[in-house]
Design a protein around this motif. Structure first.
Motif, mmCIF file in Angstrom:
data_model
loop_
_atom_site.group_PDB
_atom_site.id
_atom_site.type_symbol
_atom_site.label_atom_id
_atom_site.label_comp_id
_atom_site.label_asym_id
_atom_site.label_seq_id
_atom_site.Cartn_x
_atom_site.Cartn_y
_atom_site.Cartn_z
ATOM 1 N N PRO A 149 40.698 63.585 40.686
ATOM 2 C CA PRO A 149 40.496 62.301 40.392
ATOM 3 C C PRO A 149 39.162 61.646 40.810
ATOM 4 C CG PRO A 149 41.964 62.800 42.157
ATOM 5 C CD PRO A 149 41.487 64.005 41.555
ATOM 6 N N GLU A 150 38.792 60.353 40.130
ATOM 7 C CA GLU A 150 37.648 59.710 40.425
ATOM 8 C C GLU A 150 37.708 59.403 42.012
ATOM 9 O OE1 GLU A 150 34.039 57.151 40.302
ATOM 10 O OE2 GLU A 150 34.723 58.941 39.509
ATOM 11 N N ALA A 151 38.911 58.903 42.575
ATOM 12 C CA ALA A 151 38.913 58.500 43.930
ATOM 13 C C ALA A 151 38.391 59.721 44.844
ATOM 14 C CB ALA A 151 40.339 58.035 44.045
ATOM 15 N N ASP A 152 38.577 60.856 44.632
ATOM 16 C CA ASP A 152 38.085 61.842 45.280
ATOM 17 C C ASP A 152 36.549 62.297 45.101
ATOM 18 O OD1 ASP A 152 40.769 61.824 46.314
ATOM 19 O OD2 ASP A 152 41.299 63.739 45.146
ATOM 20 N N LEU A 153 36.207 62.077 43.810
ATOM 21 C CA LEU A 153 34.675 62.632 43.830
ATOM 22 C C LEU A 153 33.698 61.636 43.585
ATOM 23 C CD1 LEU A 153 35.401 65.452 41.096
ATOM 24 C CD2 LEU A 153 35.269 65.519 43.247
ATOM 25 N N GLY A 154 33.956 60.363 43.036
ATOM 26 C CA GLY A 154 33.147 59.175 43.003
ATOM 27 C C GLY A 154 31.764 59.462 42.279
ATOM 28 N N LEU A 155 32.154 59.787 40.847
ATOM 29 C CA LEU A 155 31.214 59.886 39.891
ATOM 30 C C LEU A 155 30.611 58.827 39.525
ATOM 31 C CD1 LEU A 155 32.314 62.987 39.833
ATOM 32 C CD2 LEU A 155 31.547 63.049 37.474
ATOM 33 N N PHE A 156 31.280 57.739 39.509
ATOM 34 C CA PHE A 156 30.605 56.426 38.928
ATOM 35 C C PHE A 156 30.088 55.590 40.054
ATOM 36 C CE2 PHE A 156 34.316 56.304 35.337
ATOM 37 C CZ PHE A 156 33.278 56.749 34.575
ATOM 38 N N PRO A 157 29.263 54.885 39.842
ATOM 39 C CA PRO A 157 28.487 53.791 41.020
ATOM 40 C C PRO A 157 29.891 52.838 41.564
ATOM 41 C CG PRO A 157 27.126 53.975 39.035
ATOM 42 C CD PRO A 157 28.354 54.682 38.746
ATOM 43 N N ALA A 158 29.643 52.447 42.717
ATOM 44 C CA ALA A 158 30.861 51.447 43.124
ATOM 45 C C ALA A 158 30.884 50.258 42.207
ATOM 46 C CB ALA A 158 30.643 51.094 44.519
ATOM 47 N N ASP A 159 29.691 49.851 41.501
ATOM 48 C CA ASP A 159 29.956 48.650 40.789
ATOM 49 C C ASP A 159 29.157 48.906 39.383
ATOM 50 O OD1 ASP A 159 30.219 46.047 39.455
ATOM 51 O OD2 ASP A 159 29.000 45.078 40.941
ATOM 52 N N LEU A 160 29.734 48.804 38.172
ATOM 53 C CA LEU A 160 29.204 48.987 36.899
ATOM 54 C C LEU A 160 29.098 47.989 36.034
ATOM 55 C CD1 LEU A 160 30.722 52.593 35.654
ATOM 56 C CD2 LEU A 160 28.264 51.874 35.770
ATOM 57 N N ALA A 161 29.731 46.865 36.706
ATOM 58 C CA ALA A 161 29.648 45.372 35.976
ATOM 59 C C ALA A 161 28.106 45.131 35.615
ATOM 60 C CB ALA A 161 30.394 44.588 36.890
ATOM 61 N N GLY A 162 28.101 44.744 34.361
ATOM 62 C CA GLY A 162 26.603 44.396 33.804
ATOM 63 C C GLY A 162 25.575 45.370 33.656
ATOM 64 N N CYS A 163 25.934 46.759 34.304
ATOM 65 C CA CYS A 163 24.930 47.873 33.927
ATOM 66 C C CYS A 163 24.683 48.254 32.346
ATOM 67 C CB CYS A 163 25.498 48.955 34.874
ATOM 68 S SG CYS A 163 25.139 48.826 36.642
ATOM 69 N N ASP A 164 23.765 48.664 32.089
ATOM 70 C CA ASP A 164 23.497 49.505 30.827
ATOM 71 C C ASP A 164 23.499 50.867 31.078
ATOM 72 O OD1 ASP A 164 22.735 47.289 29.136
ATOM 73 O OD2 ASP A 164 21.016 46.989 30.624
ATOM 74 N N ALA A 165 24.549 51.373 30.637
ATOM 75 C CA ALA A 165 25.091 52.860 30.931
ATOM 76 C C ALA A 165 25.064 53.637 29.569
ATOM 77 C CB ALA A 165 26.308 52.914 31.407
ATOM 78 N N ILE A 166 24.686 55.004 29.702
ATOM 79 C CA ILE A 166 24.646 56.009 28.380
ATOM 80 C C ILE A 166 25.474 57.018 29.041
ATOM 81 C CG2 ILE A 166 22.406 56.791 29.107
ATOM 82 C CD1 ILE A 166 21.889 57.118 26.059
ATOM 83 N N GLU A 167 26.383 57.612 27.869
ATOM 84 C CA GLU A 167 26.936 58.948 28.126
ATOM 85 C C GLU A 167 26.399 59.970 27.211
ATOM 86 O OE1 GLU A 167 31.220 61.382 27.851
ATOM 87 O OE2 GLU A 167 30.956 59.367 27.383
ATOM 88 N N LEU A 168 25.581 60.969 27.689
ATOM 89 C CA LEU A 168 24.800 62.120 26.939
ATOM 90 C C LEU A 168 25.837 63.239 26.588
ATOM 91 C CD1 LEU A 168 21.820 61.916 29.146
ATOM 92 C CD2 LEU A 168 21.963 60.827 26.785
ATOM 93 N N GLY A 169 26.230 63.108 25.413
ATOM 94 C CA GLY A 169 27.318 64.304 24.851
ATOM 95 C C GLY A 169 28.762 63.539 25.306
#
Length: 255
Positions: free
Chosen positions: A40-60
């Motif tokens: 679970p994300e709750a255990d690992l924390g791969l995402f930043p705490a706040d993604l609102a308004g961020c420009d994000a890219i997933e590679l693959g």
């Protein structure tokens, strides 16, 4: 490296895309969970705490569920993949879930996107294992703005050197040398042939990050949960309770 890994891997994923439709549908509808064990994300924390308004890219991006999770968190998301068949599934599922994501067919080693376009980049498998580390990481550096962050999850090098040369599941035996680890060609193995993947020793990962300029802000080795049984991909749960089969790197581009 003699094979054109880009063409080989594109062909592998186009041919196998139908087998990832059901997992994609399940993950689009789920809370964020990572790797083959669904940690679970709750255990690992791969995402930043706040993604609102961020420009994000997933590679693959494959079927795009990671991009979907970022869009749900308010990010402006671009998702890139080599496979037109995987992208067809991703676009359909994004439409079903009302996610506004820019999907692009392309190579994470050379995206063609403008410099410093993103605040956050991520790869769960994807570029993290199917692209040459020194190439895609430099491309990610180019795409990130100063202060941007990159997170990627992929195979732990131990899982590669403990996989028999015929492609059988991992076992507590060393089948490949660790020193100089770089490429693993699975195209002609006897059991479950696939494409061409890449990895490095831990020392070589650190050296590459330093050479490019990334700061390592976190690292974690992932194991199978104690209640897990059976086989996921080429990894037996009992093996992965004792040996890490996945790793996560958290990197930052200095401001």
């Amino acid at each position: 490296m003699t094979k054109d890994h880009i063409s080989v891997n594109r062909g592998v994923w186009n041919a196998d895309a139908r087998n990832w439709v059901a997992p994609g549908e399940r993950l689009w509808a789920s809370a964020p969970q990572w790797g083959i064990w669904g940690l679970p994300e709750a255990d690992l924390g791969l995402f930043p705490a706040d993604l609102a308004g961020c420009d994000a890219i997933e590679l693959g991006c494959g079927t795009g569920y990671v991009s979907g999770w970022m869009a749900q968190r308010g990010a402006r998301v671009t998702a890139l993949d080599l496979s037109s068949e995987q992208l067809a599934t991703a676009r359909r599922l994004a439409g079903q879930h009302g996610a506004e994501i820019t999907f692009l067919e392309g190579d994470a080693e050379a995206t063609g996107l403008p410099d410093q376009s993103f605040d956050f980049a991520i790869s769960e498998y994807g570029a993290a294992i199917w692209c040459r580390p020194g190439v895609w990481l430099r491309e990610a550096w180019r795409l990130l703005r100063p202060g941007g962050r990159l997170v990627f999850l992929g195979n732990h090098p131990l899982s590669i050197i403990c996989t028999p040369l015929n492609g059988a599941p991992c076992e507590p035996v060393l089948h490949r040398p660790y020193r100089g680890l770089w490429v693993a060609d699975w195209t002609d193995v006897e059991i479950d042939p696939s494409g061409v993947t890449f990895n490095l020793t831990i020392t070589d990962w650190f050296a590459l990050f330093q050479e490019i300029g990334f700061t390592v802000t976190g690292y974690q080795e992932l194991y199978a949960p104690e209640d897990m049984t059976g086989l996921q991909d080429f990894v037996p749960a009992e093996w992965a309770k004792n040996y890490p089969n996945e790793q996560v790197w958290w990197l930052a581009k200095p401001a």
